[in-house]
Scaffold this active site. Structure first.
Site, PDB file in Angstrom:
ATOM      1  N   SER A  49      30.107  27.177  25.392  1.00  0.00           N
ATOM      2  CA  SER A  49      30.026  27.470  26.837  1.00  0.00           C
ATOM      3  C   SER A  49      29.337  28.815  27.047  1.00  0.00           C
ATOM      4  CB  SER A  49      31.425  27.558  27.446  1.00  0.00           C
ATOM      5  OG  SER A  49      32.108  26.356  27.226  1.00  0.00           O
TER       6      SER A  49
ATOM      7  N   GLU B 269      29.960  34.214  28.793  1.00  0.00           N
ATOM      8  CA  GLU B 269      31.048  34.200  27.805  1.00  0.00           C
ATOM      9  C   GLU B 269      30.647  34.898  26.495  1.00  0.00           C
ATOM     10  OE1 GLU B 269      33.797  30.668  27.238  1.00  0.00           O
ATOM     11  OE2 GLU B 269      33.011  30.892  25.225  1.00  0.00           O
TER      12      GLU B 269
ATOM     13  N   ARG C 231      40.003  33.649  27.861  1.00  0.00           N
ATOM     14  CA  ARG C 231      38.763  33.948  27.108  1.00  0.00           C
ATOM     15  C   ARG C 231      38.491  35.460  27.100  1.00  0.00           C
ATOM     16  NH1 ARG C 231      39.836  29.301  26.796  1.00  0.00           N
ATOM     17  NH2 ARG C 231      38.473  27.508  27.111  1.00  0.00           N
TER      18      ARG C 231
HETATM   19  P1  FAD Z   1      30.746  35.756  16.367  1.00  0.00           P
HETATM   20  O1  FAD Z   1      29.913  34.910  17.237  1.00  0.00           O
HETATM   21  O2  FAD Z   1      30.182  36.120  15.033  1.00  0.00           O
HETATM   22  O3  FAD Z   1      31.277  36.991  17.123  1.00  0.00           O
HETATM   23  C1  FAD Z   1      31.811  36.871  18.421  1.00  0.00           C
HETATM   24  C2  FAD Z   1      32.321  38.238  18.879  1.00  0.00           C
HETATM   25  O4  FAD Z   1      33.399  38.632  18.036  1.00  0.00           O
HETATM   26  C3  FAD Z   1      31.273  39.344  18.742  1.00  0.00           C
HETATM   27  O5  FAD Z   1      31.475  40.218  19.816  1.00  0.00           O
HETATM   28  C4  FAD Z   1      31.601  40.016  17.426  1.00  0.00           C
HETATM   29  O6  FAD Z   1      31.222  41.367  17.410  1.00  0.00           O
HETATM   30  C5  FAD Z   1      33.119  39.862  17.375  1.00  0.00           C
HETATM   31  N1  FAD Z   1      33.667  39.725  16.014  1.00  0.00           N
HETATM   32  C6  FAD Z   1      33.485  38.703  15.156  1.00  0.00           C
HETATM   33  N2  FAD Z   1      34.222  38.884  14.045  1.00  0.00           N
HETATM   34  C7  FAD Z   1      34.889  40.048  14.207  1.00  0.00           C
HETATM   35  C8  FAD Z   1      35.810  40.786  13.403  1.00  0.00           C
HETATM   36  N3  FAD Z   1      36.214  40.362  12.208  1.00  0.00           N
HETATM   37  N4  FAD Z   1      36.279  41.960  13.901  1.00  0.00           N
HETATM   38  C9  FAD Z   1      35.888  42.420  15.112  1.00  0.00           C
HETATM   39  N5  FAD Z   1      35.021  41.767  15.903  1.00  0.00           N
HETATM   40  C10 FAD Z   1      34.540  40.591  15.459  1.00  0.00           C
HETATM   41  N6  FAD Z   1      35.178  29.015  21.977  1.00  0.00           N
HETATM   42  C11 FAD Z   1      36.381  28.690  22.509  1.00  0.00           C
HETATM   43  O7  FAD Z   1      37.169  29.568  22.871  1.00  0.00           O
HETATM   44  N7  FAD Z   1      36.760  27.389  22.669  1.00  0.00           N
HETATM   45  C12 FAD Z   1      35.952  26.367  22.294  1.00  0.00           C
HETATM   46  O8  FAD Z   1      36.321  25.204  22.429  1.00  0.00           O
HETATM   47  C13 FAD Z   1      34.664  26.680  21.748  1.00  0.00           C
HETATM   48  N8  FAD Z   1      33.809  25.694  21.393  1.00  0.00           N
HETATM   49  C14 FAD Z   1      32.584  26.009  20.905  1.00  0.00           C
HETATM   50  C15 FAD Z   1      31.697  24.964  20.571  1.00  0.00           C
HETATM   51  C16 FAD Z   1      30.439  25.246  20.064  1.00  0.00           C
HETATM   52  C17 FAD Z   1      29.513  24.115  19.720  1.00  0.00           C
HETATM   53  C18 FAD Z   1      30.049  26.595  19.868  1.00  0.00           C
HETATM   54  C19 FAD Z   1      28.712  26.909  19.272  1.00  0.00           C
HETATM   55  C20 FAD Z   1      30.913  27.632  20.212  1.00  0.00           C
HETATM   56  C21 FAD Z   1      32.182  27.343  20.739  1.00  0.00           C
HETATM   57  N9  FAD Z   1      33.083  28.363  21.096  1.00  0.00           N
HETATM   58  C22 FAD Z   1      34.319  28.044  21.603  1.00  0.00           C
HETATM   59  C23 FAD Z   1      32.707  29.778  20.946  1.00  0.00           C
HETATM   60  C24 FAD Z   1      32.940  30.341  19.513  1.00  0.00           C
HETATM   61  O9  FAD Z   1      33.005  29.315  18.572  1.00  0.00           O
HETATM   62  C25 FAD Z   1      34.227  31.159  19.430  1.00  0.00           C
HETATM   63  O10 FAD Z   1      34.180  32.233  20.336  1.00  0.00           O
HETATM   64  C26 FAD Z   1      34.467  31.729  18.029  1.00  0.00           C
HETATM   65  O11 FAD Z   1      35.718  32.361  17.974  1.00  0.00           O
HETATM   66  C27 FAD Z   1      33.388  32.714  17.575  1.00  0.00           C
HETATM   67  O12 FAD Z   1      33.577  32.973  16.198  1.00  0.00           O
HETATM   68  P2  FAD Z   1      32.434  33.623  15.304  1.00  0.00           P
HETATM   69  O13 FAD Z   1      33.027  33.942  13.984  1.00  0.00           O
HETATM   70  O14 FAD Z   1      31.244  32.752  15.293  1.00  0.00           O
HETATM   71  O15 FAD Z   1      32.153  34.954  16.107  1.00  0.00           O
HETATM   72  P1  NAP Z   2      36.752  18.959  30.250  1.00  0.00           P
HETATM   73  O1  NAP Z   2      37.855  18.393  29.455  1.00  0.00           O
HETATM   74  O2  NAP Z   2      35.661  18.041  30.742  1.00  0.00           O
HETATM   75  O3  NAP Z   2      37.342  19.760  31.474  1.00  0.00           O
HETATM   76  C1  NAP Z   2      36.435  20.339  32.417  1.00  0.00           C
HETATM   77  C2  NAP Z   2      36.992  21.657  32.857  1.00  0.00           C
HETATM   78  O4  NAP Z   2      38.205  21.448  33.528  1.00  0.00           O
HETATM   79  C3  NAP Z   2      37.246  22.587  31.711  1.00  0.00           C
HETATM   80  O5  NAP Z   2      36.533  23.725  32.015  1.00  0.00           O
HETATM   81  C4  NAP Z   2      38.742  22.838  31.688  1.00  0.00           C
HETATM   82  O6  NAP Z   2      39.063  24.230  31.668  1.00  0.00           O
HETATM   83  C5  NAP Z   2      39.238  22.272  32.998  1.00  0.00           C
HETATM   84  N1  NAP Z   2      40.435  21.421  32.814  1.00  0.00           N
HETATM   85  C6  NAP Z   2      40.476  20.089  32.569  1.00  0.00           C
HETATM   86  N2  NAP Z   2      41.746  19.650  32.543  1.00  0.00           N
HETATM   87  C7  NAP Z   2      42.528  20.722  32.755  1.00  0.00           C
HETATM   88  C8  NAP Z   2      43.942  20.914  32.838  1.00  0.00           C
HETATM   89  N3  NAP Z   2      44.799  19.909  32.695  1.00  0.00           N
HETATM   90  N4  NAP Z   2      44.399  22.170  33.057  1.00  0.00           N
HETATM   91  C9  NAP Z   2      43.550  23.206  33.200  1.00  0.00           C
HETATM   92  N5  NAP Z   2      42.203  23.082  33.143  1.00  0.00           N
HETATM   93  C10 NAP Z   2      41.690  21.870  32.918  1.00  0.00           C
HETATM   94  O7  NAP Z   2      36.033  20.162  29.456  1.00  0.00           O
HETATM   95  P2  NAP Z   2      34.989  20.147  28.265  1.00  0.00           P
HETATM   96  O8  NAP Z   2      33.806  20.890  28.683  1.00  0.00           O
HETATM   97  O9  NAP Z   2      34.841  18.778  27.700  1.00  0.00           O
HETATM   98  O10 NAP Z   2      35.724  21.055  27.186  1.00  0.00           O
HETATM   99  C11 NAP Z   2      36.957  20.629  26.639  1.00  0.00           C
HETATM  100  C12 NAP Z   2      37.746  21.839  26.175  1.00  0.00           C
HETATM  101  O11 NAP Z   2      37.046  22.503  25.121  1.00  0.00           O
HETATM  102  C13 NAP Z   2      37.948  22.866  27.277  1.00  0.00           C
HETATM  103  O12 NAP Z   2      39.225  23.425  27.132  1.00  0.00           O
HETATM  104  C14 NAP Z   2      36.876  23.891  27.006  1.00  0.00           C
HETATM  105  O13 NAP Z   2      37.245  25.186  27.428  1.00  0.00           O
HETATM  106  C15 NAP Z   2      36.756  23.831  25.484  1.00  0.00           C
HETATM  107  N6  NAP Z   2      35.393  24.189  25.078  1.00  0.00           N
HETATM  108  C16 NAP Z   2      35.066  25.514  25.059  1.00  0.00           C
HETATM  109  C17 NAP Z   2      33.809  25.915  24.670  1.00  0.00           C
HETATM  110  C18 NAP Z   2      33.462  27.376  24.594  1.00  0.00           C
HETATM  111  O14 NAP Z   2      32.437  27.713  24.049  1.00  0.00           O
HETATM  112  N7  NAP Z   2      34.285  28.237  25.139  1.00  0.00           N
HETATM  113  C19 NAP Z   2      32.847  24.972  24.297  1.00  0.00           C
HETATM  114  C20 NAP Z   2      33.218  23.637  24.356  1.00  0.00           C
HETATM  115  C21 NAP Z   2      34.490  23.250  24.733  1.00  0.00           C
HETATM  116  P3  NAP Z   2      39.061  25.160  30.343  1.00  0.00           P
HETATM  117  O15 NAP Z   2      37.624  25.282  29.932  1.00  0.00           O
HETATM  118  O16 NAP Z   2      39.621  26.420  30.858  1.00  0.00           O
HETATM  119  O17 NAP Z   2      39.910  24.526  29.317  1.00  0.00           O
END
Ligand code: FAD
Ligand code: NAP
Length: 338
Positions: A237, A332, A166
């Site tokens: 998250s 995050e 991340r």
């Molecule tokens: P923004 O929120 O608009 O921007 C995020 C950052 O990127 C800011 O710092 C911004 O300045 C920068 N940025 C955006 N576009 C550009 C560009 N073109 N050039 C330079 N900088 C830029 N993330 C995960 O990794 N895994 C997940 O499973 C996940 N699940 C999510 C679920 C939900 C319900 C929500 C709400 C979010 C989730 N996220 C997850 C977080 C988010 O969706 C991601 O980080 C996504 O990539 C953000 O995209 P955005 O276009 O909305 O970025």
């Molecule tokens: P989950 O499947 O309930 O798992 C709970 C946690 O355990 C997660 O944080 C995941 O890490 C870790 N995990 C589970 N199995 C794993 C494996 N085999 N190896 C390594 N790590 C493992 O998690 P959840 O909350 O429902 O989310 C599912 C996935 O979607 C996750 O990968 C999560 O990161 C992603 N997600 C991200 C966001 C965001 O905003 N970043 C929001 C929603 C969901 P990791 O988180 O490192 O994968």
């Protein structure tokens, strides 16, 4: 050709999925690279601070942004198919989820575990988006964009982006110094399933595992536990999963039976959601904001909440987790504003 339009005193609430009240002194939606360069030059001449956004799903906005907000809306994609990989060039404003759907339709594989992640393709490298055992880093070939330091569009290799858990160079040395205009992906022409996450394995029981089934399973799991920002404003998250040393893990596990562990390159990853749940934060509400009842890592704006209220809750959670477990939780999403 349409001209660049820069609005003044624009409401940013519709541009962030936490629906936080915020405004931009100046705002422009960017749909051509010429407009991007023009807007950047304009901001530089006026010495205005720059904020680049995509879908606003990973940002916390506070107050009025004193400079120019650029919403990247560049569209388009190109594909060149090779034997083992296809090179796919995607404009930064393309919707990520739509890209995943398109790739599967084209029989290109790898992104199926990353379905239903909100936001744009251009933001995906910023935190090296990841879910269900797959990260963008496995498919990113290069990033193109405008370097504010070099004052031109340049290409960075995936290695240059220093993608981590991340994390990337765009959260550190290049934070707010590089506007991504295109990402270049190398997608597989052959399917190679990743089903290491228990919830996904369980959902896929019975029948052959296909990329389409993985995509549907991930989508179903996500829809069952993650709040839809359109109904319950959130940014996914709120905290990264902490990585601790083996000794720290052993000490924690002795005191907290059942604490999960996952091997990470630099130590042992502990699920932040487990810590929050154990500390009793799940479902807690403070004023207009709270912790989601199904997923403790997701903070919610129930309506009327602002960044200060949300960050106060986040700080209370961080302090409590530090006190109980000796673990530091890192935010995050990126925070913008005074
Ligand atoms: P923004 O929120 O608009 O921007 C995020 C950052 O990127 C800011 O710092 C911004 O300045 C920068 N940025 C955006 N576009 C550009 C560009 N073109 N050039 C330079 N900088 C830029 N993330 C995960 O990794 N895994 C997940 O499973 C996940 N699940 C999510 C679920 C939900 C319900 C929500 C709400 C979010 C989730 N996220 C997850 C977080 C988010 O969706 C991601 O980080 C996504 O990539 C953000 O995209 P955005 O276009 O909305 O970025
Ligand atoms: P989950 O499947 O309930 O798992 C709970 C946690 O355990 C997660 O944080 C995941 O890490 C870790 N995990 C589970 N199995 C794993 C494996 N085999 N190896 C390594 N790590 C493992 O998690 P959840 O909350 O429902 O989310 C599912 C996935 O979607 C996750 O990968 C999560 O990161 C992603 N997600 C991200 C966001 C965001 O905003 N970043 C929001 C929603 C969901 P990791 O988180 O490192 O994968």
């Amino acid at each position: 050709m349409n001209t660049l339009s820069i609005g003044e005193n624009i409401d940013l609430q519709p541009f962030n999925t936490l629906a936080l009240p915020a405004r931009a002194r100046y705002f422009a939606a960017i749909d051509t690279t010429d407009h991007l360069t023009e807007a950047l030059n304009w901001a530089q001449t006026k010495k205005l601070p720059l904020l680049v956004i995509g879908g606003g799903s990973n940002i916390i906005l506070r107050g009025t942004w004193p400079g120019l907000v650029l919403q990247i809306a560049l569209q388009g994609k190109k594909m060149q198919r090779g034997n083992e990989h296809a090179s796919v060039t995607v404009a930064a404003g393309e919707n990520w989820h739509a890209l995943v759907q398109w790739s599967l339709h084209e029989q290109l594989f790898g992104l199926e575990n990353l379905t239903l992640i909100p936001g744009t393709a251009g933001a995906a490298p910023i935190q090296n988006i990841g879910a269900y055992g797959v990260e963008l880093s496995q498919f990113l070939h290069a990033v193109r964009g405008y370097s504010l330091d070099e004052k031109s569009i340049i290409e960075l290799s995936a290695e240059d982006c220093r993608l981590g858990y991340r994390d990337s160079i765009f959260k550190h040395a290049l934070r707010d110094r590089f506007v991504i205009t295109e990402v270049v992906l190398a997608l597989r022409t052959q399917f190679a399933p990743v089903v290491s996450y228990p919830a996904l394995r369980e959902k896929l029981q019975g029948g052959a595992v296909t990329a389409q089934r993985i995509e549907q399973a991930v989508r179903a799991i996500r829809q069952s536990k993650l709040p839809n920002p359109a109904q319950l404003p959130n940014a996914g998250s709120f905290f990264k999963n902490p990585v601790v040393t083996a000794a720290h893990y052993a000490e924690l596990a002795a005191r907290h039976i059942g604490l999960p562990q996952f091997q990470a390159p630099n130590g042992i990853k502990v699920p932040a959601a487990w810590l929050l749940d154990r500390a009793g934060w799940k479902g807690q509400r403070r004023g207009h904001v709270g912790v989601h009842a199904e997923q403790a890592l997701v903070l919610i704006n129930y309506g009327g909440g602002d960044a200060d209220e949300l960050l106060e809750l986040a700080q209370a959670i961080q302090a409590d987790v530090q006190h109980r477990f000796g673990v530091t939780l890192e935010l995050e999403p990126n925070v913008y504003g005074n």
